[in-house]
Design a protein around this motif. Structure first.
Motif, PDB file in Angstrom:
ATOM      1  N   THR A   1       0.842  -1.187   0.000  1.00 61.53           N
ATOM      2  CA  THR A   1       0.000   0.000   0.000  1.00 61.53           C
ATOM      3  C   THR A   1       0.885   1.247   0.000  1.00 61.53           C
ATOM      4  N   ALA A   2       0.364   2.321  -0.565  1.00 62.27           N
ATOM      5  CA  ALA A   2       1.091   3.594  -0.577  1.00 62.27           C
ATOM      6  C   ALA A   2       0.096   4.726  -0.761  1.00 62.27           C
ATOM      7  N   ASN A   3       0.397   5.851  -0.138  1.00 59.90           N
ATOM      8  CA  ASN A   3      -0.431   7.044  -0.287  1.00 59.90           C
ATOM      9  C   ASN A   3       0.072   7.872  -1.458  1.00 59.90           C
ATOM     10  N   ASP A   4      -0.853   8.346  -2.290  1.00 57.35           N
ATOM     11  CA  ASP A   4      -0.422   9.178  -3.407  1.00 57.35           C
ATOM     12  C   ASP A   4      -0.437  10.664  -3.064  1.00 57.35           C
ATOM     13  N   ARG A   5      -0.979  11.023  -1.904  1.00 51.32           N
ATOM     14  CA  ARG A   5      -0.903  12.422  -1.470  1.00 51.32           C
ATOM     15  C   ARG A   5       0.229  12.603  -0.469  1.00 51.32           C
ATOM     16  N   ASP A   6       0.322  11.677   0.473  1.00 50.94           N
ATOM     17  CA  ASP A   6       1.423  11.702   1.425  1.00 50.94           C
ATOM     18  C   ASP A   6       2.577  10.930   0.790  1.00 50.94           C
ATOM     19  N   ARG A   7       3.483  11.636   0.129  1.00 48.08           N
ATOM     20  CA  ARG A   7       4.491  10.983  -0.700  1.00 48.08           C
ATOM     21  C   ARG A   7       5.457  10.124   0.091  1.00 48.08           C
ATOM     22  N   GLY A   8       5.540  10.350   1.385  1.00 45.79           N
ATOM     23  CA  GLY A   8       6.410   9.516   2.189  1.00 45.79           C
ATOM     24  C   GLY A   8       7.860   9.905   2.060  1.00 45.79           C
ATOM     25  N   VAL A   9       8.750   9.001   2.399  1.00 46.04           N
ATOM     26  CA  VAL A   9      10.179   9.279   2.417  1.00 46.04           C
ATOM     27  C   VAL A   9      10.779   9.106   1.031  1.00 46.04           C
ATOM     28  N   ASN A  10      10.391   8.063   0.317  1.00 45.63           N
ATOM     29  CA  ASN A  10      10.986   7.767  -0.983  1.00 45.63           C
ATOM     30  C   ASN A  10       9.920   7.297  -1.958  1.00 45.63           C
ATOM     31  N   ASP A  11       9.873   7.927  -3.123  1.00 48.69           N
ATOM     32  CA  ASP A  11       9.031   7.406  -4.188  1.00 48.69           C
ATOM     33  C   ASP A  11       9.615   6.093  -4.702  1.00 48.69           C
ATOM     34  N   LEU A  12       8.783   5.292  -5.321  1.00 45.11           N
ATOM     35  CA  LEU A  12       9.241   4.004  -5.841  1.00 45.11           C
ATOM     36  C   LEU A  12      10.099   4.220  -7.087  1.00 45.11           C
ATOM     37  N   SER A  13      11.151   3.422  -7.211  1.00 47.97           N
ATOM     38  CA  SER A  13      11.948   3.440  -8.433  1.00 47.97           C
ATOM     39  C   SER A  13      11.114   2.863  -9.565  1.00 47.97           C
ATOM     40  N   SER A  14      11.464   3.252 -10.797  1.00 49.12           N
ATOM     41  CA  SER A  14      10.726   2.730 -11.943  1.00 49.12           C
ATOM     42  C   SER A  14      10.870   1.214 -12.041  1.00 49.12           C
ATOM     43  N   ALA A  15      12.037   0.685 -11.658  1.00 48.64           N
ATOM     44  CA  ALA A  15      12.259  -0.764 -11.712  1.00 48.64           C
ATOM     45  C   ALA A  15      11.319  -1.497 -10.766  1.00 48.64           C
ATOM     46  N   LEU A  16      11.125  -0.941  -9.567  1.00 51.19           N
ATOM     47  CA  LEU A  16      10.232  -1.586  -8.605  1.00 51.19           C
ATOM     48  C   LEU A  16       8.777  -1.392  -9.005  1.00 51.19           C
ATOM     49  N   ARG A  17       8.431  -0.199  -9.464  1.00 51.67           N
ATOM     50  CA  ARG A  17       7.037   0.059  -9.829  1.00 51.67           C
ATOM     51  C   ARG A  17       6.574  -0.874 -10.945  1.00 51.67           C
ATOM     52  N   ARG A  18       7.500  -1.246 -11.856  1.00 51.99           N
ATOM     53  CA  ARG A  18       7.129  -2.153 -12.950  1.00 51.99           C
ATOM     54  C   ARG A  18       6.756  -3.534 -12.446  1.00 51.99           C
ATOM     55  N   ARG A  19       7.208  -3.876 -11.249  1.00 55.57           N
ATOM     56  CA  ARG A  19       6.889  -5.204 -10.707  1.00 55.57           C
ATOM     57  C   ARG A  19       5.490  -5.269 -10.112  1.00 55.57           C
ATOM     58  N   PHE A  20       4.822  -4.128  -9.998  1.00 55.31           N
ATOM     59  CA  PHE A  20       3.490  -4.076  -9.405  1.00 55.31           C
ATOM     60  C   PHE A  20       2.434  -3.756 -10.452  1.00 55.31           C
TER      61      PHE A  20
END
Length: 366
Positions: A203-222
């Protein structure tokens, strides 16, 4: 007081325990194909989340109120080799949905990694029992598996909450797990290979960006599924009413008169301040810095129920929820306070049937 053979009541049961009867009823009547190691078929998992009535008359209560297609896509994703990322603003039930998906698919929602800025790599991969490590060196006995490793070995669903709050280097330790379905253990010269049935929900919040956005390599796995805010006032009122009822029963709070009216009022205030316009579309209002999520509305009403039950006259009134709304709206003591005052004086004061709420809001705002 409990005896040795009687377990104490927990404040909040895991989904697979709280809804065990519904899961058992679904499993008994589920004759559709099930992916390997799934407790239910994808159809039955969706029915468990969305609610329905079984052929024998068993009623399955809805756990998620929203677009059916969102849940169908999420369930279908878990039946493939792609991991699932539930994305949305705070309070859109991402954690709630992930827990119930894991409970329905694997019968176990506890294989959980809670993401924070301090989450170490060991929480995602594995750690060591240092007493055994120092005494005997690296060994299987000294290895402490993470929830993800246990899910891989048992063919279950792991959960990672608040993925964007985890440091980037720890996030990236998931790449090999999700792409190769393998977790290397170089200290032992071996690896853990995921068995069929394994998958991961993040899970991740798209408004509360958090500490680190996901890398493109990791995002492709989801496969990313966005959970939207409730589309209508009635839909959000229904969600709040159901969750408040569940929480009230777990806290032994009585069902109080006036609840429906005050729930609708709380949700109306939250939706108008969140969207920046009144429900009739005629008046623009300023938006505060907070998210004013459905989860916060549930908290405000639940707290109001407790006030009315323990310190009030047994009827949920405007004064029981006004203070909670103020606390949810005013996060910035200067800017948000001004937003709230303008809303109270410009909208609430003129609204028919809201005089009691106007007085309560003015009193709490002093």
């Amino acid at each position: 007081m409990t005896t040795d053979t009687q377990a104490p009541e927990v404040l909040r049961q895991h989904a697979e325990d709280a809804f065990a009867a519904e899961l058992a009823a679904l499993a008994a009547q589920d004759d559709r194909p099930r992916p390997e190691r799934w407790r239910l078929s994808p159809w039955a998992v969706a029915t468990y989340l969305l609610g329905g009535e079984l052929p024998d008359g068993t009623v399955i209560t809805p756990k998620y109120i929203g677009p059916r297609r969102v849940i169908e896509i999420a369930v279908t994703t878990l039946a493939t080799d792609r991991a699932l990322l539930l994305l949305g603003v705070p309070g859109t039930a991402k954690t709630w949905v992930s827990e119930h998906l894991a409970a329905a698919v694997s019968g176990d929602s506890t294989l959980l990694v809670q993401g924070t800025a301090g989450t170490p790599e060991e929480a995602v991969r594995y750690g060591w029992n240092y007493a055994q490590l120092l005494a005997n060196g690296p060994s299987r006995e000294a290895l402490v598996p993470s929830p993800v490793m246990r899910a891989m070995a048992d063919g279950k669903t792991a959960r990672v909450e608040e993925l964007t709050r985890i440091p980037a280097d720890v996030q990236d330790s998931l790449i090999t797990i999700l792409s190769e379905k393998t977790l290397p253990v170089p200290e032992l010269g071996t690896e853990i290979q995921a068995v069929r049935g394994f998958n991961l929900i993040a899970t991740a919040n798209d408004r509360d960006r958090g500490v680190n956005d996901l890398s493109s390599a990791l995002r492709r796995r989801f496969n990313t599924v966005v959970l939207p805010l409730p589309a209508t006032l009635d839909e959000e009122v229904d969600i709040v009413t159901r969750r408040v009822g569940q929480l009230g029963r777990s806290l032994d709070l009585p069902e109080l008169p006036g609840g429906a009216e005050e729930i609708r009022r709380v949700v109306t205030v939250f939706r108008e301040l969140r969207s920046g316009v009144t429900a009739d579309g005629r008046t623009k209002v300023k938006t505060p810095s907070g998210t004013l999520s459905t989860a916060e509305a549930i908290s405000v009403v639940t707290n109001g129920l407790a006030l009315a039950a323990h310190f009030g006259d047994g009827v949920l009134r405007a004064g029981d929820v006004a203070g909670g709304i103020l606390g949810a709206v005013v996060r910035d003591p200067v800017a948000d306070q001004q937003v709230w005052r303008e809303y109270v004086e410009g909208v609430v004061r003129e609204r028919d049937g809201w005089k009691d709420f106007y007085r309560a809001a003015r009193e709490h705002s002093r």
